[in-house]
Write a protein that holds these residues in place. Structure first.
Motif, PDB file in Angstrom:
ATOM      1  N   ALA A   1       0.648  -1.683   0.378  1.00 54.49           N
ATOM      2  CA  ALA A   1       0.397  -0.269  -0.124  1.00 54.49           C
ATOM      3  C   ALA A   1       1.025   0.988  -0.043  1.00 54.49           C
ATOM      4  N   TYR A   2       2.327   1.256   0.110  1.00 53.59           N
ATOM      5  CA  TYR A   2       2.972   2.681   0.490  1.00 53.59           C
ATOM      6  C   TYR A   2       3.318   2.815  -0.628  1.00 53.59           C
ATOM      7  N   ALA A   3       4.067   1.529  -0.420  1.00 54.94           N
ATOM      8  CA  ALA A   3       5.206   1.261  -1.853  1.00 54.94           C
ATOM      9  C   ALA A   3       4.131   1.530  -2.804  1.00 54.94           C
ATOM     10  N   GLY A   4       3.015   1.430  -3.424  1.00 55.56           N
ATOM     11  CA  GLY A   4       2.045   2.214  -4.616  1.00 55.56           C
ATOM     12  C   GLY A   4       1.509   3.324  -4.170  1.00 55.56           C
ATOM     13  N   THR A   5       1.020   3.694  -3.325  1.00 58.66           N
ATOM     14  CA  THR A   5       0.437   5.004  -3.321  1.00 58.66           C
ATOM     15  C   THR A   5       2.059   5.851  -3.258  1.00 58.66           C
ATOM     16  N   GLY A   6       3.383   5.531  -2.541  1.00 55.31           N
ATOM     17  CA  GLY A   6       4.446   6.909  -3.287  1.00 55.31           C
ATOM     18  C   GLY A   6       5.127   6.715  -4.949  1.00 55.31           C
ATOM     19  N   ILE A   7       4.568   5.071  -5.692  1.00 59.11           N
ATOM     20  CA  ILE A   7       5.267   5.464  -6.734  1.00 59.11           C
ATOM     21  C   ILE A   7       4.211   5.611  -7.381  1.00 59.11           C
ATOM     22  N   GLY A   8       3.069   5.829  -7.075  1.00 58.70           N
ATOM     23  CA  GLY A   8       1.690   7.159  -7.468  1.00 58.70           C
ATOM     24  C   GLY A   8       1.815   8.245  -7.523  1.00 58.70           C
ATOM     25  N   VAL A   9       2.133   8.660  -6.109  1.00 65.35           N
ATOM     26  CA  VAL A   9       2.630  10.544  -6.358  1.00 65.35           C
ATOM     27  C   VAL A   9       3.835  10.203  -6.899  1.00 65.35           C
TER      28      VAL A   9
ATOM     29  N   SER B   1      -0.148   7.677   8.686  1.00 66.08           N
ATOM     30  CA  SER B   1      -1.884   6.941   7.686  1.00 66.08           C
ATOM     31  C   SER B   1      -0.968   6.692   6.762  1.00 66.08           C
ATOM     32  N   LEU B   2      -1.292   5.922   5.364  1.00 65.81           N
ATOM     33  CA  LEU B   2      -1.409   6.123   4.216  1.00 65.81           C
ATOM     34  C   LEU B   2      -2.237   7.838   3.419  1.00 65.81           C
ATOM     35  N   VAL B   3      -3.117   7.729   4.332  1.00 65.92           N
ATOM     36  CA  VAL B   3      -3.838   9.242   3.905  1.00 65.92           C
ATOM     37  C   VAL B   3      -2.917  10.427   4.779  1.00 65.92           C
ATOM     38  N   ASP B   4      -1.982  10.531   5.413  1.00 68.81           N
ATOM     39  CA  ASP B   4      -1.523  11.330   5.846  1.00 68.81           C
ATOM     40  C   ASP B   4      -0.033  11.165   4.593  1.00 68.81           C
TER      41      ASP B   4
END
Length: 135
Positions: A15-23, A74-77
């Protein structure tokens, strides 16, 4: 003895890696849209100035994303702080264009010094941006 990696921690990683790469991808696209020169086309044609500048952009964006993920609750944060980092990086680029108004044309012309300057601005602002994201 607890396993160092379990399904929950692995899903958090994804989740965090996907969010980071997506951003990172969205931020890189946003930066490339505000630049008058077309980095990806220039890079495909072998322009070292564009490649250097864009590599600096990626590193400059990844540094505060790393800090946002590391310090988030959190992921949202993490996503919100990641978005804030993108805004700061975009402003840094716009300020660099004010300081060096011919920067884009110089990169298009393949002047590596312009690409190095652009990369330096991105990385240095990214470092400050990352350091400012404290818990």
């Amino acid at each position: 003895m607890d396993a160092p990696i379990n399904a929950h921690s692995f899903l958090n990683f994804l989740a965090y890696a996907g969010t980071g790469i997506g951003v990172l991808i969205l931020a890189a696209l946003a930066v490339s849209l505000i630049t008058p020169h077309r980095e990806l086309s220039l890079i495909r044609s072998g322009n070292a100035a564009a490649a250097t500048g864009f590599a600096g952009t990626l590193v400059g964006l990844a540094l505060p994303l790393h800090s946002a993920i590391s310090n988030s609750v959190s992921l949202v944060d993490a996503a919100i702080w990641g978005a804030a980092a993108v805004v700061v990086q975009v402003f840094a680029y716009l300020i660099a264009r004010l300081v060096a108004p011919k920067l884009s044309q110089q990169i298009t012309d393949g002047q590596v010094g312009a690409g190095v300057f652009y990369a330096g601005v991105s990385v240095s602002v990214g470092l400050i941006n990352a350091a400012a994201m404290t818990p």
